[in-house]
Motif scaffolding. Structure first.
Motif, mmCIF file in Angstrom:
data_model
loop_
_atom_site.group_PDB
_atom_site.id
_atom_site.type_symbol
_atom_site.label_atom_id
_atom_site.label_comp_id
_atom_site.label_asym_id
_atom_site.label_seq_id
_atom_site.Cartn_x
_atom_site.Cartn_y
_atom_site.Cartn_z
ATOM 1 N N CYS A 102 28.877 -78.854 41.215
ATOM 2 C CA CYS A 102 29.144 -78.653 42.633
ATOM 3 C C CYS A 102 28.234 -77.556 43.152
ATOM 4 N N GLU A 106 30.881 -74.617 46.964
ATOM 5 C CA GLU A 106 31.634 -75.867 47.027
ATOM 6 C C GLU A 106 32.744 -75.816 45.973
ATOM 7 N N TRP A 107 33.990 -75.687 46.440
ATOM 8 C CA TRP A 107 35.119 -75.491 45.540
ATOM 9 C C TRP A 107 35.936 -76.754 45.323
ATOM 10 N N HIS A 108 35.570 -77.851 45.981
ATOM 11 C CA HIS A 108 36.292 -79.110 45.809
ATOM 12 C C HIS A 108 35.700 -79.828 44.582
ATOM 13 N N SER A 132 31.222 -74.612 42.470
ATOM 14 C CA SER A 132 30.427 -73.491 42.983
ATOM 15 C C SER A 132 29.471 -72.907 41.951
ATOM 16 N N CYS A 154 28.856 -82.536 47.167
ATOM 17 C CA CYS A 154 29.095 -81.762 48.384
ATOM 18 C C CYS A 154 30.176 -82.471 49.187
ATOM 19 N N ARG A 159 27.995 -77.787 54.725
ATOM 20 C CA ARG A 159 27.253 -77.176 53.626
ATOM 21 C C ARG A 159 25.875 -77.803 53.427
ATOM 22 N N ALA A 163 22.935 -77.275 50.715
ATOM 23 C CA ALA A 163 22.675 -78.367 49.780
ATOM 24 C C ALA A 163 21.187 -78.649 49.680
ATOM 25 N N GLY A 183 30.271 -84.878 52.021
ATOM 26 C CA GLY A 183 29.376 -83.983 52.741
ATOM 27 C C GLY A 183 28.071 -84.645 53.142
#
Length: 333
Positions: A102, A106-108, A132, A154, A159, A163, A183
């Protein structure tokens, strides 16, 4: 969005959702492993049970039916289920190494983890770096291990400027880059804008990786980011101007903090839309934001006030000004 379920998992789906609702880790794992024991392929368990259930969890949060705490608990359970399925199957690699990560900030990570495990089931030797990952550390890792490809996830269009910088850094290692996640747009249109290969799901990612043409050098991309840079430079000013216009006297400290965060998301999404020169990016974000705020009882006219303040300040930013005016919520008839 209503999940489209595979018939082989349809009967198990309500039980699995109930386990997520109760944060019942053992129960959720039992549901998944029972499907494996009955002959359902592991890939189908991940993509037709875990993935749609997690999407449902996100919708419940978006509609304010679930709290952040409930969403986090359910996500943890889903992560444990993925790990249990992977352990039960123990796929052995028959193909080259690929790295899944990621982007920084980006924490998902769960969607990327699902992709990593499906690729592993398909024979790829997968290294999953998690959420992240700072670009400098990612690049160092690629130099050291020289994988077949790096897959970057993403989830948030805001972001995209970050990216692109990560994509360019990875390209300088001569490792092919593949991207995925909401994303980049559901159809990958913003990946195309950034000149990078896109896969809409895990199966598509495996197919792209197996294509010899994937090694071809990407077409050069030229982005005019002058307006974007100016917009980023005014970020704090725009937030302060909006806060001055809004009546925050009745807000609790937590509501003030949430308002500041929302204003930051507005500016960041606007900046990303300017970066890729696509008004639809900002329009889609605004539609999502209005739904979230409405479900939480936030007066939507405050969004219109915010847009007016920002648009007035950004008269010398033609795209940003146009995007704000085009996406401003209209008063009810």
């Amino acid at each position: 969005m209503t999940a489209v379920l595979d018939p082989s998992v349809e009967t198990a789906y309500p039980r699995y959702l109930h386990c997520l609702d109760e944060a019942d880790e053992n129960g959720a794992i039992d549901v998944a492993l029972s499907l494996l024991d009955s002959g359902v392929p592991a890939e189908r368990v991940l993509l037709s049970l875990v993935a749609p259930a997690q999407a449902q969890v996100g919708e419940w949060w978006q509609r304010n039916e679930w709290s952040v705490a409930q969403e986090h608990a359910a996500t943890h359970v889903s992560e444990r289920v993925i790990a249990a399925v992977a352990t039960a199957v123990r796929a052995r690699p028959t193909r080259e190494r690929v790295v899944v990560a990621c982007l920084d900030g980006e924490w998902h990570a769960l969607p990327a983890r699902l992709v990593a495990e499906v690729l592993r089931l398909d024979g790829w030797d997968v290294t999953f770096l998690g959420a992240s990952v700072p670009s400098v550390h990612l690049v160092s890792y690629l130099h050291r291990h020289d994988p077949r490809a790096v897959l970057l996830a993403c989830a948030l269009p805001m972001r995209l400027p970050h990216a692109f910088r990560a994509i360019e850094a990875c390209r300088r290692t001569d490792v092919p880059v593949l991207v995925g996640g909401r994303g980049f747009g559901s159809d990958g249109r913003w990946a195309t804008k950034l000149g990078v290969a896109f896969a809409r799901d895990a199966r598509a990612a495996s197919s792209v990786l197996a294509t010899p043409a994937f090694d071809a050098a990407p077409a050069p991309v030229s982005l005019d980011d002058t307006e974007y840079a100016g917009l980023v430079a005014t970020r704090v000013e725009l937030i302060d101007l909006a806060l001055e216009r809004l009546d925050l006297k009745r807000y609790s400290p937590a509501q003030v903090d949430a308002t500041v965060a929302d204003l930051g998301y507005i500016v960041d999404s606007l900046a990303a839309a300017v970066y890729v020169d696509d008004a639809s990016l900002f329009g889609e974000f605004v539609g999502w934001l209005l739904e979230v705020l409405d479900s939480r009882g936030v007066p939507l006219h405050t969004v219109g006030l915010t847009f007016d303040v920002m648009a007035d300040r950004l008269r010398d930013f033609p795209r940003a000004h146009r995007f704000l005016r085009g996406a401003a919520p209209r008063p009810a008839a």
